[in-house]
Design a protein around this motif. Structure first.
Motif, PDB file in Angstrom:
ATOM      1  N   ARG A 101       0.823  -1.203   0.000  1.00 31.31           N
ATOM      2  CA  ARG A 101       0.000   0.000   0.000  1.00 31.31           C
ATOM      3  C   ARG A 101       0.864   1.263   0.000  1.00 31.31           C
ATOM      4  O   ARG A 101       2.045   1.228   0.356  1.00 31.31           O
ATOM      5  N   VAL A 102       0.249   2.368  -0.375  1.00 33.01           N
ATOM      6  CA  VAL A 102       0.929   3.660  -0.445  1.00 33.01           C
ATOM      7  C   VAL A 102       0.246   4.641   0.518  1.00 33.01           C
ATOM      8  O   VAL A 102      -0.810   4.348   1.072  1.00 33.01           O
ATOM      9  N   PRO A 103       0.850   5.826   0.744  1.00 34.78           N
ATOM     10  CA  PRO A 103       0.315   6.736   1.767  1.00 34.78           C
ATOM     11  C   PRO A 103      -1.154   7.085   1.639  1.00 34.78           C
ATOM     12  O   PRO A 103      -1.847   7.209   2.653  1.00 34.78           O
ATOM     13  N   SER A 104      -1.656   7.255   0.422  1.00 34.20           N
ATOM     14  CA  SER A 104      -3.072   7.599   0.274  1.00 34.20           C
ATOM     15  C   SER A 104      -3.975   6.525   0.880  1.00 34.20           C
ATOM     16  O   SER A 104      -5.018   6.836   1.461  1.00 34.20           O
ATOM     17  N   ASP A 105      -3.568   5.266   0.773  1.00 33.79           N
ATOM     18  CA  ASP A 105      -4.349   4.175   1.364  1.00 33.79           C
ATOM     19  C   ASP A 105      -4.347   4.275   2.892  1.00 33.79           C
ATOM     20  O   ASP A 105      -5.392   4.153   3.535  1.00 33.79           O
ATOM     21  N   PHE A 106      -3.167   4.507   3.457  1.00 29.67           N
ATOM     22  CA  PHE A 106      -3.074   4.611   4.914  1.00 29.67           C
ATOM     23  C   PHE A 106      -3.802   5.853   5.435  1.00 29.67           C
ATOM     24  O   PHE A 106      -4.384   5.822   6.518  1.00 29.67           O
ATOM     25  N   ILE A 107      -3.762   6.935   4.677  1.00 32.60           N
ATOM     26  CA  ILE A 107      -4.461   8.159   5.088  1.00 32.60           C
ATOM     27  C   ILE A 107      -5.969   7.918   5.149  1.00 32.60           C
ATOM     28  O   ILE A 107      -6.635   8.288   6.122  1.00 32.60           O
ATOM     29  N   ALA A 108      -6.515   7.288   4.108  1.00 33.75           N
ATOM     30  CA  ALA A 108      -7.951   7.000   4.094  1.00 33.75           C
ATOM     31  C   ALA A 108      -8.328   6.072   5.238  1.00 33.75           C
ATOM     32  O   ALA A 108      -9.390   6.225   5.853  1.00 33.75           O
ATOM     33  N   GLU A 311      17.535   7.362  10.179  1.00 35.17           N
ATOM     34  CA  GLU A 311      18.639   7.411  11.138  1.00 35.17           C
ATOM     35  C   GLU A 311      18.436   6.488  12.334  1.00 35.17           C
ATOM     36  O   GLU A 311      19.405   6.114  12.995  1.00 35.17           O
ATOM     37  N   ASN A 312      17.188   6.121  12.623  1.00 41.41           N
ATOM     38  CA  ASN A 312      16.886   5.302  13.805  1.00 41.41           C
ATOM     39  C   ASN A 312      16.093   4.050  13.433  1.00 41.41           C
ATOM     40  O   ASN A 312      15.289   3.559  14.222  1.00 41.41           O
ATOM     41  N   GLY A 313      16.331   3.556  12.226  1.00 35.44           N
ATOM     42  CA  GLY A 313      15.511   2.467  11.699  1.00 35.44           C
ATOM     43  C   GLY A 313      15.518   1.196  12.520  1.00 35.44           C
ATOM     44  O   GLY A 313      14.526   0.463  12.542  1.00 35.44           O
ATOM     45  N   ALA A 314      16.615   0.919  13.201  1.00 38.48           N
ATOM     46  CA  ALA A 314      16.695  -0.322  13.963  1.00 38.48           C
ATOM     47  C   ALA A 314      15.624  -0.408  15.043  1.00 38.48           C
ATOM     48  O   ALA A 314      15.188  -1.502  15.419  1.00 38.48           O
ATOM     49  N   LYS A 315      15.161   0.750  15.533  1.00 39.00           N
ATOM     50  CA  LYS A 315      14.128   0.754  16.574  1.00 39.00           C
ATOM     51  C   LYS A 315      12.812   0.161  16.074  1.00 39.00           C
ATOM     52  O   LYS A 315      11.986  -0.289  16.866  1.00 39.00           O
ATOM     53  N   TYR A 316      12.611   0.196  14.761  1.00 41.60           N
ATOM     54  CA  TYR A 316      11.339  -0.280  14.192  1.00 41.60           C
ATOM     55  C   TYR A 316      11.519  -1.555  13.382  1.00 41.60           C
ATOM     56  O   TYR A 316      10.639  -1.941  12.622  1.00 41.60           O
ATOM     57  N   GLY A 317      12.692  -2.197  13.531  1.00 33.79           N
ATOM     58  CA  GLY A 317      12.919  -3.457  12.847  1.00 33.79           C
ATOM     59  C   GLY A 317      13.582  -3.337  11.491  1.00 33.79           C
ATOM     60  O   GLY A 317      13.758  -4.346  10.792  1.00 33.79           O
ATOM     61  N   PHE A 318      13.956  -2.131  11.089  1.00 35.57           N
ATOM     62  CA  PHE A 318      14.643  -1.970   9.802  1.00 35.57           C
ATOM     63  C   PHE A 318      16.123  -2.296   9.942  1.00 35.57           C
ATOM     64  O   PHE A 318      16.758  -1.960  10.939  1.00 35.57           O
ATOM     65  N   PRO A 347      14.496 -10.626  -0.074  1.00 34.49           N
ATOM     66  CA  PRO A 347      13.371 -11.520   0.243  1.00 34.49           C
ATOM     67  C   PRO A 347      12.338 -10.904   1.171  1.00 34.49           C
ATOM     68  O   PRO A 347      11.175 -11.307   1.171  1.00 34.49           O
ATOM     69  N   ASP A 348      12.745  -9.916   1.988  1.00 36.12           N
ATOM     70  CA  ASP A 348      11.849  -9.348   3.003  1.00 36.12           C
ATOM     71  C   ASP A 348      11.931  -7.826   2.969  1.00 36.12           C
ATOM     72  O   ASP A 348      12.855  -7.230   3.529  1.00 36.12           O
ATOM     73  N   ALA A 349      10.938  -7.200   2.326  1.00 36.30           N
ATOM     74  CA  ALA A 349      10.943  -5.739   2.199  1.00 36.30           C
ATOM     75  C   ALA A 349      10.676  -5.040   3.522  1.00 36.30           C
ATOM     76  O   ALA A 349      10.959  -3.845   3.656  1.00 36.30           O
ATOM     77  N   SER A 350      10.166  -5.754   4.510  1.00 34.46           N
ATOM     78  CA  SER A 350       9.798  -5.110   5.773  1.00 34.46           C
ATOM     79  C   SER A 350      11.008  -4.690   6.600  1.00 34.46           C
ATOM     80  O   SER A 350      10.862  -3.941   7.565  1.00 34.46           O
ATOM     81  N   ILE A 351      12.196  -5.137   6.223  1.00 27.55           N
ATOM     82  CA  ILE A 351      13.389  -4.697   6.950  1.00 27.55           C
ATOM     83  C   ILE A 351      14.117  -3.586   6.188  1.00 27.55           C
ATOM     84  O   ILE A 351      15.192  -3.159   6.592  1.00 27.55           O
ATOM     85  N   TYR A 352      13.517  -3.112   5.110  1.00 28.55           N
ATOM     86  CA  TYR A 352      14.069  -2.030   4.306  1.00 28.55           C
ATOM     87  C   TYR A 352      13.219  -0.774   4.475  1.00 28.55           C
ATOM     88  O   TYR A 352      11.993  -0.835   4.362  1.00 28.55           O
ATOM     89  N   LYS A 363       6.118  -0.931   4.776  1.00 25.43           N
ATOM     90  CA  LYS A 363       6.363  -0.914   6.219  1.00 25.43           C
ATOM     91  C   LYS A 363       6.700   0.509   6.686  1.00 25.43           C
ATOM     92  O   LYS A 363       6.194   0.970   7.713  1.00 25.43           O
ATOM     93  N   ALA A 364       7.547   1.207   5.932  1.00 19.81           N
ATOM     94  CA  ALA A 364       7.900   2.580   6.302  1.00 19.81           C
ATOM     95  C   ALA A 364       6.668   3.474   6.277  1.00 19.81           C
ATOM     96  O   ALA A 364       6.452   4.279   7.186  1.00 19.81           O
ATOM     97  N   TYR A 365       5.851   3.337   5.227  1.00 19.70           N
ATOM     98  CA  TYR A 365       4.625   4.134   5.138  1.00 19.70           C
ATOM     99  C   TYR A 365       3.690   3.843   6.306  1.00 19.70           C
ATOM    100  O   TYR A 365       3.020   4.735   6.824  1.00 19.70           O
ATOM    101  N   SER A 366       3.630   2.565   6.714  1.00 15.51           N
ATOM    102  CA  SER A 366       2.706   2.185   7.792  1.00 15.51           C
ATOM    103  C   SER A 366       3.095   2.824   9.119  1.00 15.51           C
ATOM    104  O   SER A 366       2.268   2.936  10.023  1.00 15.51           O
ATOM    105  N   ILE A 367       4.343   3.241   9.236  1.00 18.34           N
ATOM    106  CA  ILE A 367       4.803   3.949  10.428  1.00 18.34           C
ATOM    107  C   ILE A 367       4.650   5.451  10.259  1.00 18.34           C
ATOM    108  O   ILE A 367       4.147   6.156  11.139  1.00 18.34           O
ATOM    109  N   LEU A 368       5.068   5.960   9.104  1.00 21.63           N
ATOM    110  CA  LEU A 368       5.100   7.408   8.881  1.00 21.63           C
ATOM    111  C   LEU A 368       3.717   8.039   8.813  1.00 21.63           C
ATOM    112  O   LEU A 368       3.469   9.084   9.417  1.00 21.63           O
ATOM    113  N   VAL A 369       2.812   7.430   8.061  1.00 17.40           N
ATOM    114  CA  VAL A 369       1.517   8.068   7.820  1.00 17.40           C
ATOM    115  C   VAL A 369       0.698   8.246   9.092  1.00 17.40           C
ATOM    116  O   VAL A 369       0.237   9.359   9.379  1.00 17.40           O
ATOM    117  N   PRO A 370       0.497   7.205   9.910  1.00 15.49           N
ATOM    118  CA  PRO A 370      -0.253   7.425  11.150  1.00 15.49           C
ATOM    119  C   PRO A 370       0.407   8.470  12.048  1.00 15.49           C
ATOM    120  O   PRO A 370      -0.280   9.253  12.711  1.00 15.49           O
TER     121      PRO A 370
END
Length: 381
Positions: A101-108, A311-318, A347-352, A363-370
């Motif tokens: 998903r992209v930011p518009s999806d998370f915003i809605a 800069e602090n990605g490790a805190k969220y699993g990146f 293989p796993d985009a959730s750590i990027y 994964k990044a959008y799911s954190i940033l948008v909310p």
């Protein structure tokens, strides 16, 4: 300096957020944003709108960050309707420039409207889809008219034309009165400007010989102001203008301008910050012009929240912040992130933090948008 008023808003919205047993009120602001992000992700608190408001629709304008497929049938290289795009999305590659998903999806979703915002040009679009909001955004679009011409995509004025067309369809479906309510109560999100910096100003010799940073951002911001004025004229009253990200820190721009160590491309970030100052000024000017109780125009900062995530990605699993998941992760985006890239892709985009050379991962959008919406939700009402 930009963070101080936002920090007060965050304390108001989340007064009891605790991380590792410590109240966020006791933590210095230098680490506050990172801790706030962590709290929000861990708690996954639902967004509660002021006065129990109900948002009828979300309409979106801009570039590839919020384009769910409007470019699919355009003669342009700015497309994402093929694998590995959409590989983690239940509907596959729809044209979203993401693995999901992209930011518009998370915003809605945050505003309680729906989980996905479809492309207005999707041939399968239904009237119900339209009544609850669509995206008119076009990948590679910009405020600068030349940016759109270079990529052969739908300009912001062109996106407004599509919105005008949609208003006619909404009125035909539900009548003038109901249509007016939908249009005035909807949330409008505008996401643009990154392509002006990376693709027009720095990548071509068209503007740079004639404009320094200050004059170019003035020039481009004037088009942003004109767009917002016209959007207001069509009935929009709740408008969120997303600023530019630290574009010099996305993987492709690190490769292009970050030297042998692929550091952030400082000149692009400098221009992005100045652009944000001008866009914020546009918002303040329009707020003063349309000083009406029912009109809310908000500048939404993405620059520092995304920089904090990098800069602090490790805190969220990146685990990877300077390369994308697609292909080598150094440059690939759009048609260069294609089926041939699949064997080299992670293989796993959730750590990027980034999906490709230009766009953050789902994964990044799911954190940033909310986070960003929670920081500003009260300003929409």
């Amino acid at each position: 300096m930009m963070f101080l008023p936002q920090s007060r808003a965050l304390f108001t919205l989340f007064p009891s957020c605790k991380c590792n047993g410590r109240s966020s009120r006791t933590i210095t602001f230098s680490v506050f944003l990172g801790l706030f992000l962590y709290c929000c992700v861990e708690n996954e608190a639902a967004l509660v709108l002021p006065n129990n408001e109900t948002i009828p629709a979300v309409f979106v304008f801009g570039d590839s960050i919020v384009d769910p497929g409007n470019n699919n049938n355009l003669l342009t290289i700015a497309k994402g309707n093929f694998l590995p795009y959409g590989r983690d999305f239940k509907y596959g590659p729809t044209g979203r420039f993401s693995n999901g998903r992209v930011p518009s999806d998370f915003i809605a979703e945050e505003f309680g409207v729906k989980d996905l915002v479809p492309a207005y040009l999707d041939p399968k679009l239904t009237i119900q889809d339209l009544l609850t909001g669509v995206s008119f955004a076009s990948g590679a679009a910009g405020y600068d008219p030349i940016t759109n011409q270079l990529a052969n995509v739908i300009s912001l004025p062109g996106q407004l034309d599509l919105f005008k067309e949609s208003i006619t369809k909404i009125k035909s479906a539900v009548g003038e009165e109901k249509a007016a309510t939908i249009i005035s109560k909807a949330i409008y999100i505008v996401v643009c400007g990154s392509n002006d910096v990376a693709n027009t100003y720095f990548a071509t010799p068209i503007r740079r010989p004639h404009y320094d940073f200050n004059s170019y951002t003035d020039f481009a911001a004037s088009y942003a102001q004109q767009f917002l004025q016209e959007l207001y004229g069509l009935g929009a009253r709740r408008i969120g203008l997303l600023g530019l990200p630290p574009i010099g820190c996305v993987p492709s721009q690190r490769t292009i301008g970050g030297g042998k160590n692929r550091d952030c491309y400082d000149h692009e970030n400098e221009l992005a910050r100045l652009f944000n100052d001008k866009l914020s000024g546009v918002v303040e000017s329009l707020k003063a012009t349309y000083n009406l109780p029912d009109t809310k125009i908000i500048f939404l900062d993405i620059y520092y929240p995304l920089l904090s995530l990098i800069e602090n990605g490790a805190k969220y699993g990146f685990k990877v912040f300077n390369k994308g998941c697609c292909g080598t992760g150094l440059l690939e985006a759009s048609i260069f992130c294609n089926p041939l890239s699949i064997p080299l892709s992670c293989p796993d985009a959730s750590i990027y933090v980034f999906w490709d050379g230009y766009h953050p991962s789902e994964k990044a959008y799911s954190i940033l948008v909310p986070t960003i919406i929670n920081m500003h939700v009260s300003e929409f009402f």
